[in-house]
Every structure is written in structure tokens, then in C-alpha cells.
Design an enzyme around this catalytic site. Structure first.
Site, short mmCIF file in Angstrom:
data_model
loop_
_atom_site.label_atom_id
_atom_site.label_comp_id
_atom_site.label_asym_id
_atom_site.label_seq_id
_atom_site.Cartn_x
_atom_site.Cartn_y
_atom_site.Cartn_z
CD GLN A 1 117.95 -87.08 21.78
OE1 GLN A 1 117.43 -87.30 20.69
NE2 GLN A 1 118.66 -88.00 22.40
CB SER A 2 117.94 -80.95 16.87
OG SER A 2 117.36 -80.43 15.70
#
Ligand SMILES: *Cc1c(COP(=O)(O)O)cnc(C)c1O
Length: 347
Positions: free
Chosen positions: A103-104
Site C-alpha cells: 500500500q505504498s
């Protein structure tokens, strides 16, 4: 007023405090963000989550870098991307490869910034779930990441999503994985710009040298301590070098800098910040500061605190409760990481 496009390259002139000490100064940058971001003083609500600060008579102001751009691009990464993608365009690249957690925020911002500038984004996302995808599905480019949060934005922007497991990430390292994907794309005729994790390279870090330049012009003389989350080290490096040099130049009391590491150990971040300083060509003998080495300078200005808790992007229910209560009290929504537990809302 002259209306420009996000693809317009602007000449970059470093602030005085930086221009004499760095040997690798970028010559161009993009303007993708909405700067300067405001600095807000937090109202003292009695009996709220911040009461421990008020008890110590600590005043809290927040530099709202979450307001640096829209939801797909905003946050601290856009400052780095203005330098990184300018470099990519300058070098004639048509594609970018970068890497981050599942989920960068960095990957999400890179995808949006790439599309604004006509570059094709390739994201390598690290996930335990990458293991559970069959080789056949991998070859067809099918992943198991779903359609929530940042990945939804990655997909909306038409990012090419590659997967790696935490084991592969540990074995090869982020730079090598980026290089491998870039090499493959180059065989197929693309000209690729490689961005290491978090955009925290000697180029990207100029975003926070500029960030410091910005906030010293916003009346920052009342600041004693600067506190921020640290994930890949570029923000810490830019703030440490920027603040150390800028306040020395102004002969003002230098604020103490506190990076809260959300992964790895403090020692890793000290080394990372020093290594970024070297990549930027920092030569302290030109600064008039008494430090003999970059290591000395970093140890003197920066404290890295262990803040990884249960692990990167894993929040406890207590931490999520704090995020919610702070949001109710101030309207500021901190990054909850990957919400892996249910928030207990109280009626
Ligand atoms: C990336 C990120 C950080 C850390 O910045 P680094 O320069 O990678 O250390 C902190 N907070 C948020 C919300 C981020 O997305």
C-alpha cells in the site's frame, strides 16, 4: 500569468545555505505540487488525546505536507518526485520503475506524477500475498492485491504492477529488484528511469532541502523540535542537512530533529542518511560548521527513534484509536498504515 504544463522543466537554483556545500545539485525541477504548505497551530482541547503535551506546556504546530497536492499525489513524496521526474524527463526516459510496500504512498504518488508528465509507471509491490499467486498467473500479470486504498489509485492510473515477496525484497534489496525490472523493459525498447524505495536518492532528497528552505521562510524561529515519520530516509536526510546548514547560516538556535523509524532499526537510518549525504556530494568543509565528517554532523543533529511497533504498516487497535481521536479533535488524518484490525468506534 503564464500557464505552464506539469511537463514544463523549470531551472532549479539551490538556496544559499545549500549551494556552497553540495557538489551534486540538480539543475531542473517540475512543479507538480501546491506549495508552500501551511503551518497550523493545534488548538489545546482539554482532556483530549494530546493532553500529555499540554501538561508539559508543549505547543504543537504541524507543517501540513499532506496538503501538498491532491489525494492521489499529495504527501511528502511529491516534493521528491518534482526533482526525480525532472531528471527522468531531462534524460529522455519514457518509463519509470519504482518499488514499495503493498500500500505504498510513494508508489501511488509516483504513478500519478508519471501520468501527469507522460511517463509510464511500473510499480514493484512487496507483499506476503505475492507468494500465493501461481506462476502461471504471475506470467499473465495477475496479482492478488485487490482494489482498495493506494492500489486502487495505482490501478486507476494504469500502473504496471509487479510483485515481490518480503523474502525476495530482503535477498535482492530494493535497488536490485528495480534494476532487474528496468533491464527487462529496456530489452523491449523502453528508456527507463529507476527510482529506489521512497524516492530517497541523492536527487529526490532535494525535495526536503527545498522543504526546509520553505519553512524557514514561514517564521520557523519558534521551533525547538522537529518530529516526523521515517520510512526510507530521504525526508530525514533533507531535513537534517537542510536544517543543520540553514540555521547555521542564520546563526539561530538549531531545532533538534527526531525521525521516528517505522521499519528497520535506528542504526540503519543513520547509515542511510549519511549515504544520501554522500550521494548529494555534501562537502562540510565548505560550510563553516565544525564537523569533520558527515557522520559527525548527522549524529549531532538527528535522533532516530525506534517506532516500528508491531512492524511496518501493522497498526495496533490502540494506534488506530489514537488516529481516530486525533482526527476528531483536529481534523488531521494521520496515515493509518494498512488497517489490519477493526477500529472500535465509541458511541
Ligand atoms: C513515505 C512517508 C514517510 C517517510 O518518508 P521517507 O522519506 O520515506 O522516510 C512518512 N510519512 C508518510 C505518510 C509517508 O508516506
Amino acid at each position: 500569468m503564464v500557464i505552464t504544463s506539469p511537463r514544463t522543466l523549470f531551472p532549479y537554483v539551490a538556496p544559499d545555505f545549500a549551494s556552497k556545500c553540495f557538489k551534486a545539485i540538480p539543475s531542473k525541477k517540475l512543479k507538480l505540487s501546491n506549495l508552500p504548505t501551511p503551518i497550523h497551530r493545534i488548538h489545546r482541547t482539554e482532556g483530549g488525546v494530546l493532553q500529555p503535551l499540554w501538561d508539559l506546556n508543549i505547543d504543537l504546530v504541524v507543517k501540513r505536507d499532506d496538503m501538498s497536492a491532491g489525494v492521489e499525489l499529495g504527501g511528502n513524496k511529491v516534493r521528491k518526485l518534482e526533482f526525480l521526474l525532472a531528471d527522468a524527463i531531462d534524460k529522455g526516459c519514457d518509463s519509470v520503475v519504482t518499488i514499495g510496500g503493498e500500500q505504498s504512498n510513494h508508489c501511488r504518488a509516483t504513478a500519478a506524477a508519471c501520468r501527469m508528465t507522460g511517463i509510464v509507471p511500473h510499480l514493484i509491490l512487496r507483499s506476503k500475498r505475492a507468494n500465493s499467486v501461481s506462476n502461471d498467473a504471475k506470467e499473465k500479470g495477475i496479482d492478488s492485491f485487490g482494489y482498495v486504498g493506494n492500489i486502487m489509485y495505482d490501478r486507476i492510473c494504469g500502473s504496471f504492477i509487479h510483485m515481490c515477496t518480503p523474502g525476495e525484497y530482503g535477498r535482492f534489496g530494493n535497488k536490485e529488484l528495480v534494476r532487474k525490472v528496468a533491464e527487462q523493459l529496456e530489452i523491449n525498447g523502453s528508456k527507463v528511469y529507476q527510482i529506489s524505495v521512497g524516492g530517497s536518492s541523492g536527487v529526490g532528497t532535494w525535495g526536503y532541502i527545498e522543504g526546509v528552505n520553505e519553512f524557514t521562510q514561514q517564521g520557523s524561529d519558534m521551533i525547538d523540535h522537529i518530529v516526523f515519520a521515517c520510512g526510507s530516509g530521504g525526508t530525514a536526510a533533507g531535513i537534517t542537512f537542510g536544517v543543520g546548514l540553514a540555521y547555521h547560516e542564520k546563526s539561530e538556535q538549531t531545532p533538534k530533529i527526531h525521525a521516528i523509524g517505522v521499519c528497520d532499526d535506528p542504526e540503519y537510518f543513520y547509515n542511510e542518511v549519511c549515504s544520501i549525504g554522500k550521494d548529494m556530494g555534501l562537502d562540510l568543509s565548505l560550510s563553516g560548521l565544525p564537523h569533520n565528517s558527515i557522520e559527525d554532523f548527522v549524529l549531532d543533529h538527528l535522533t532516530v527513534h525506534q517506532g516500528k511497533g508491531n512492524g511496518y504498516a501493522i497498526s495496533t487497535s490502540e494506534e488506530l484509536k489514537f488516529v481516530c481521536e486525533l482526527a476528531v479533535e483536529t481534523g488531521i488524518v494521520l496515515d493509518p498504515g494498512k488497517c489490519n484490525c477493526v477500529i472500535q468506534f465509541q458511541s
